[in-house]
Scaffold this active site. Sequence first.
Site, PDB file in Angstrom:
ATOM      1  N   LYS A 114       0.906  -1.066  -0.042  1.00 16.78           N
ATOM      2  CA  LYS A 114       0.157   0.315   0.284  1.00 16.78           C
ATOM      3  C   LYS A 114       0.447   1.453   0.052  1.00 16.78           C
ATOM      4  O   LYS A 114       2.117   0.975   0.544  1.00 16.78           O
ATOM      5  CB  LYS A 114      -1.250  -0.463   1.317  1.00 16.78           C
ATOM      6  CG  LYS A 114      -1.865  -1.661   0.986  1.00 16.78           C
ATOM      7  CD  LYS A 114      -2.999  -1.493   0.280  1.00 16.78           C
ATOM      8  CE  LYS A 114      -3.345  -2.025  -0.365  1.00 16.78           C
ATOM      9  NZ  LYS A 114      -4.982  -2.802   0.355  1.00 16.78           N
TER      10      LYS A 114
HETATM   11  C1  LIG Z   1      -5.627  -4.323   1.389  1.00 16.70           C
HETATM   12  C2  LIG Z   1      -6.915  -3.966   1.228  1.00 16.70           C
HETATM   13  C3  LIG Z   1      -8.409  -4.046   2.022  1.00 16.70           C
HETATM   14  C4  LIG Z   1      -7.479  -4.857   3.263  1.00 16.70           C
HETATM   15  O1  LIG Z   1      -6.018  -4.046   4.050  1.00 16.70           O
HETATM   16  P1  LIG Z   1      -5.465  -5.081   4.744  1.00 16.70           P
HETATM   17  O2  LIG Z   1      -4.157  -3.460   6.085  1.00 16.70           O
HETATM   18  O3  LIG Z   1      -4.822  -6.183   4.153  1.00 16.70           O
HETATM   19  O4  LIG Z   1      -6.515  -5.627   6.249  1.00 16.70           O
HETATM   20  C5  LIG Z   1      -8.946  -3.719   2.462  1.00 16.70           C
HETATM   21  N1  LIG Z   1      -9.667  -2.519   1.234  1.00 16.70           N
HETATM   22  C6  LIG Z   1      -8.946  -2.135  -0.209  1.00 16.70           C
HETATM   23  C7  LIG Z   1      -9.468  -2.061  -1.300  1.00 16.70           C
HETATM   24  C8  LIG Z   1      -7.071  -3.162  -0.273  1.00 16.70           C
HETATM   25  O5  LIG Z   1      -7.048  -2.548  -1.060  1.00 16.70           O
END
Ligand SMILES: *Cc1c(COP(=O)(O)O)cnc(C)c1O
Length: 381
Positions: free
Chosen positions: A185
Amino acid sequence: MGSFLPFALPDIGEEEINEVLETLKSGWLTTGPKTKQFEQDFVEFLGGQVKAIAVNSATAGLHLALEALGIQPGDEVITPTYTFTATAEVVRYLGADPILVDINPDTFNIDPNQIEKAITPRTKAIIPVHFGGLACEMATIMEIARHHGLKVVEDAAHAIPTTYQGRLVGNLDTDATVYSFYANKPIATGEGGMIVTPHQEIADRCRVMRLHGINRDVFDRYTSSKPSWYYEVIAPGFKYNMGDIAAALGIHQLKKAYMFQEKRRAIAEYYREQLADLPLLLPSFPPFGDLHAWHLYVIRLLKGDRAEFIAQMSAQGIGCSVHYIPLHIHPYWRDTYQLSPEDFPKALATYQQAVSLPIYTKMTRGDQDRVINTIREILIK
Ligand SMILES: *Cc1c(COP(=O)(O)O)cnc(C)c1O
């Protein structure tokens, strides 16, 4: 063919490494001073008007936010089908039903007209997802929410820093906004997330529920003047707290958020320039003056087979991905809610053509030229 060029890569500097080493040497590994600082820094980043609660993932954060809003069995929560399954699975954790809706193919974001059509007497909330880091049409979504008395929880897993009409996502007066710091991310702590909310009661509930329903956190127990052994359990909570090792990374990643965005924006602009003449649809840029976090750069192929294209890129050592296989095509969601692929034609058509190209801060112009030249070779022959 050169070394493998990944689809995403975290950008961890000496500052992060030193902060983690300091944390390891400090003897405090779980939620403690670094987590507190990361939360305070996050509040400051957003201008000081919200509360921030650090958690161990965005999935946990979305679950806690919906729980704090009182979502329960029988309730409906509207989400786009074009997202990661975490956005909708948290609704099921609470025994409620996610109601999937279609997207606007120009932005990959939830279509506000489809939200209106999906509202029933059971609807309690909307979860817009700022796909790839481009803000949803929040003015329209908020108007719909106000008109129907619905809560709004933003899935901002991709959206830091993203702005909407000049304001940062996180500051848009929704009930809660949830970020992800998963490894790929825009800012990364390996695993991690943050809930922000302008409402004290929501913040308090999330804080208690992230750690077993205990009404004081471990750090507070060991640093406050009340006896450290005493605590009260006021609800059957969860184990969702962020640890200080992750927070140590987050403190420095957050400081770099705008610098990272600038690098990603430059990559997106170069792709736009260089790919313009090919049989592709390129992703939309935000309105002038607003920031797109450019977590993803998703092209749509107008020619050839998508799986074949990705295989050919991979054969040249270039990692691509697909965001997303719409939820309504996955067996669980399809079968549980009796959905068929054509129920959401925009999402389906978008998915069938979508390819996520490599985009990450450490990507060089040379790396990008390699991606671009390979795409040219594949598409023009
Ligand atoms: C990555 C992601 C999540 C979940 O994030 P985590 O921190 O891995 O739980 C939720 N929504 C979207 C759109 C994502 O890309």
